[in-house]
Motif scaffolding. Structure first.
Motif, PDB file in Angstrom:
ATOM      1  N   LEU A 105       1.551  -0.380  11.197  1.00  0.00           N
ATOM      2  CA  LEU A 105       1.605  -0.413   9.730  1.00  0.00           C
ATOM      3  C   LEU A 105       2.799   0.390   9.214  1.00  0.00           C
ATOM      4  O   LEU A 105       3.409   0.017   8.210  1.00  0.00           O
ATOM      5  CB  LEU A 105       0.303   0.115   9.147  1.00  0.00           C
ATOM      6  CG  LEU A 105      -0.781  -0.905   8.791  1.00  0.00           C
ATOM      7  CD1 LEU A 105      -0.372  -1.753   7.603  1.00  0.00           C
ATOM      8  CD2 LEU A 105      -1.117  -1.820   9.973  1.00  0.00           C
ATOM      9  N   ALA A 106       3.145   1.456   9.910  1.00  0.00           N
ATOM     10  CA  ALA A 106       4.328   2.227   9.515  1.00  0.00           C
ATOM     11  C   ALA A 106       5.593   1.396   9.704  1.00  0.00           C
ATOM     12  O   ALA A 106       6.519   1.449   8.886  1.00  0.00           O
ATOM     13  CB  ALA A 106       4.410   3.514  10.339  1.00  0.00           C
ATOM     14  N   PRO A 160       0.815  -1.223   0.000  1.00  0.00           N
ATOM     15  CA  PRO A 160       0.000   0.000   0.000  1.00  0.00           C
ATOM     16  C   PRO A 160       0.846   1.269   0.000  1.00  0.00           C
ATOM     17  O   PRO A 160       1.859   1.358   0.699  1.00  0.00           O
ATOM     18  CB  PRO A 160      -0.803  -0.119   1.299  1.00  0.00           C
ATOM     19  CG  PRO A 160       0.016  -1.012   2.184  1.00  0.00           C
ATOM     20  CD  PRO A 160       0.642  -1.996   1.250  1.00  0.00           C
ATOM     21  N   PHE A 161       0.406   2.230  -0.796  1.00  0.00           N
ATOM     22  CA  PHE A 161       1.010   3.562  -0.752  1.00  0.00           C
ATOM     23  C   PHE A 161       0.315   4.399   0.316  1.00  0.00           C
ATOM     24  O   PHE A 161       0.944   5.167   1.028  1.00  0.00           O
ATOM     25  CB  PHE A 161       0.874   4.254  -2.122  1.00  0.00           C
ATOM     26  CG  PHE A 161       1.350   5.678  -2.115  1.00  0.00           C
ATOM     27  CD1 PHE A 161       2.691   5.970  -2.303  1.00  0.00           C
ATOM     28  CD2 PHE A 161       0.452   6.726  -1.919  1.00  0.00           C
ATOM     29  CE1 PHE A 161       3.134   7.287  -2.283  1.00  0.00           C
ATOM     30  CE2 PHE A 161       0.889   8.044  -1.897  1.00  0.00           C
ATOM     31  CZ  PHE A 161       2.232   8.318  -2.079  1.00  0.00           C
ATOM     32  N   SER A 162      -1.015   4.219   0.422  1.00  0.00           N
ATOM     33  CA  SER A 162      -1.802   5.022   1.354  1.00  0.00           C
ATOM     34  C   SER A 162      -2.619   4.131   2.289  1.00  0.00           C
ATOM     35  O   SER A 162      -3.180   3.121   1.870  1.00  0.00           O
ATOM     36  CB  SER A 162      -2.729   5.962   0.586  1.00  0.00           C
ATOM     37  OG  SER A 162      -3.556   5.220  -0.290  1.00  0.00           O
ATOM     38  N   VAL A 163      -2.667   4.525   3.555  1.00  0.00           N
ATOM     39  CA  VAL A 163      -3.384   3.777   4.593  1.00  0.00           C
ATOM     40  C   VAL A 163      -4.277   4.740   5.357  1.00  0.00           C
ATOM     41  O   VAL A 163      -3.879   5.882   5.642  1.00  0.00           O
ATOM     42  CB  VAL A 163      -2.388   3.109   5.568  1.00  0.00           C
ATOM     43  CG1 VAL A 163      -3.132   2.428   6.729  1.00  0.00           C
ATOM     44  CG2 VAL A 163      -1.501   2.097   4.846  1.00  0.00           C
ATOM     45  N   GLN A 215       3.654   5.416   2.193  1.00  0.00           N
ATOM     46  CA  GLN A 215       4.157   6.782   2.299  1.00  0.00           C
ATOM     47  C   GLN A 215       3.164   7.742   2.938  1.00  0.00           C
ATOM     48  O   GLN A 215       3.543   8.810   3.410  1.00  0.00           O
ATOM     49  CB  GLN A 215       4.537   7.295   0.902  1.00  0.00           C
ATOM     50  CG  GLN A 215       5.691   6.545   0.281  1.00  0.00           C
ATOM     51  CD  GLN A 215       6.938   6.594   1.151  1.00  0.00           C
ATOM     52  OE1 GLN A 215       7.469   7.671   1.416  1.00  0.00           O
ATOM     53  NE2 GLN A 215       7.389   5.432   1.617  1.00  0.00           N
ATOM     54  N   LEU A 216       1.897   7.363   2.942  1.00  0.00           N
ATOM     55  CA  LEU A 216       0.854   8.224   3.498  1.00  0.00           C
ATOM     56  C   LEU A 216      -0.029   7.388   4.423  1.00  0.00           C
ATOM     57  O   LEU A 216      -0.770   6.522   3.965  1.00  0.00           O
ATOM     58  CB  LEU A 216       0.015   8.825   2.367  1.00  0.00           C
ATOM     59  CG  LEU A 216      -1.099   9.776   2.791  1.00  0.00           C
ATOM     60  CD1 LEU A 216      -0.518  11.063   3.361  1.00  0.00           C
ATOM     61  CD2 LEU A 216      -2.016  10.085   1.611  1.00  0.00           C
ATOM     62  N   ILE A 217       0.076   7.634   5.719  1.00  0.00           N
ATOM     63  CA  ILE A 217      -0.735   6.914   6.699  1.00  0.00           C
ATOM     64  C   ILE A 217      -1.533   7.962   7.466  1.00  0.00           C
ATOM     65  O   ILE A 217      -0.981   8.728   8.260  1.00  0.00           O
ATOM     66  CB  ILE A 217       0.136   6.074   7.651  1.00  0.00           C
ATOM     67  CG1 ILE A 217       0.983   5.075   6.848  1.00  0.00           C
ATOM     68  CG2 ILE A 217      -0.743   5.335   8.671  1.00  0.00           C
ATOM     69  CD1 ILE A 217       1.948   4.256   7.690  1.00  0.00           C
ATOM     70  N   GLU A 218      -2.828   8.003   7.194  1.00  0.00           N
ATOM     71  CA  GLU A 218      -3.687   9.018   7.797  1.00  0.00           C
ATOM     72  C   GLU A 218      -4.663   8.357   8.763  1.00  0.00           C
ATOM     73  O   GLU A 218      -5.117   7.236   8.524  1.00  0.00           O
ATOM     74  CB  GLU A 218      -4.450   9.782   6.707  1.00  0.00           C
ATOM     75  CG  GLU A 218      -3.502  10.538   5.789  1.00  0.00           C
ATOM     76  CD  GLU A 218      -4.208  11.425   4.788  1.00  0.00           C
ATOM     77  OE1 GLU A 218      -3.629  12.463   4.444  1.00  0.00           O
ATOM     78  OE2 GLU A 218      -5.330  11.075   4.350  1.00  0.00           O
ATOM     79  N   ARG A 262       5.463  10.228   7.901  1.00  0.00           N
ATOM     80  CA  ARG A 262       4.475   9.496   7.088  1.00  0.00           C
ATOM     81  C   ARG A 262       3.117   9.419   7.764  1.00  0.00           C
ATOM     82  O   ARG A 262       2.168   8.896   7.188  1.00  0.00           O
ATOM     83  CB  ARG A 262       4.971   8.061   6.832  1.00  0.00           C
ATOM     84  CG  ARG A 262       6.248   7.986   6.009  1.00  0.00           C
ATOM     85  CD  ARG A 262       6.497   6.559   5.553  1.00  0.00           C
ATOM     86  NE  ARG A 262       7.129   5.735   6.560  1.00  0.00           N
ATOM     87  CZ  ARG A 262       6.877   4.442   6.753  1.00  0.00           C
ATOM     88  NH1 ARG A 262       5.979   3.827   6.023  1.00  0.00           N
ATOM     89  NH2 ARG A 262       7.521   3.758   7.676  1.00  0.00           N
ATOM     90  N   LEU A 263       3.017   9.907   8.992  1.00  0.00           N
ATOM     91  CA  LEU A 263       1.817   9.731   9.805  1.00  0.00           C
ATOM     92  C   LEU A 263       1.108  11.061  10.029  1.00  0.00           C
ATOM     93  O   LEU A 263       1.724  12.051  10.437  1.00  0.00           O
ATOM     94  CB  LEU A 263       2.194   9.128  11.164  1.00  0.00           C
ATOM     95  CG  LEU A 263       2.740   7.695  11.134  1.00  0.00           C
ATOM     96  CD1 LEU A 263       3.610   7.423  12.354  1.00  0.00           C
ATOM     97  CD2 LEU A 263       1.590   6.692  11.064  1.00  0.00           C
TER      98      LEU A 263
END
Length: 219
Positions: free
Chosen positions: A37-38, A20-23, A44-47, A71-72
């Motif tokens: 997950l990080a 995944p690129f985004s979470v 690269q993008l964990i929101e 990334r968070l």
């Protein structure tokens, strides 16, 4: 709030095979799932979104103090507000939702928000996942086993279908307590497996150790 076994299980079990690129972590609490997950992935993008102000503040602090802070990102918002405002799609969505649907409440509003299902009805959760998940994305959740059939039925109404299911028992003699379910927009053969946490009190099974050992200081 203390970190529970449910969060550790979901954070360790969630698939990252699709790189995944985004979470998106829905109802992040203190951010444990996103931090896991990080650690596990190169996303690269964990929101994350968190409605409770105190939990949001602690989550933001935890992110800032982690090795993956760049990334968070933590947002203080309700789930439906977020769905209405955000147009992004996520490769992975994770959620450890509130379980308790009893009719009583405690004097602790924050704990009530975290623990009672009226803070995040399952209907809202599956709707949000269907709106925010990419076409090839995966949505993973942990729920009480008794809610499994109902949750799968709700998800199917928004065209999300189970891909993997993990049934969790506290010990070999216990009933199944939790269901971890991975959903996608594709109809596939469901892979079902079972995990037993302990052989006896504080004697963890090899399967549980192998799944979670990267996240405990002593295991």
């Amino acid at each position: 709030m203390k970190i529970g076994t449910d969060g550790v299980l979901l954070g360790a079990w969630t698939s990252i095979e699709n790189h995944p690129f985004s979470v998106l972590d829905i109802g992040a609490g203190t951010g444990i799932l996103s931090l896991m997950l990080a650690q596990r992935s190169n996303a690269q993008l964990i929101e994350v979104i968190e409605i409770d102000a105190d939990a949001y503040e602690q989550c933001a602090d935890n992110f800032e103090n982690s090795p993956w802070g760049d990334r968070l990102f933590c947002y203080h918002a309700s789930l439906l507000e977020y769905v209405e405002e955000v147009e992004d799609k996520y490769d992975t969505i994770i959620c450890n939702p509130p379980f308790y649907s009893e009719n009583y409440k405690t004097e602790n509003i924050s704990r009530d928000l975290a623990r009672f299902t009226d803070a995040m009805p399952f209907e809202h959760l599956v709707y949000a996942a269907s709106q925010l998940l990419s076409k090839s994305g995966l949505f993973s959740v942990i729920i009480p086993h008794k809610e499994e059939k109902k949750f799968i039925e709700l998800a199917s109404k928004v065209h999300l279908f189970p891909k993997r299911i993990l049934h969790v028992k506290g010990n070999p003699e216990a009933d199944i307590k939790r269901s971890l379910i991975e959903f996608s927009f594709q109809h596939t053969t469901i892979k079902t497996s079972e995990l037993i946490i302990e052989n006896e009190r504080h004697n963890y099974t090899e399967d549980y150790i192998n799944l979670t050992k990267n996240f405990y200081l002593k295991m």
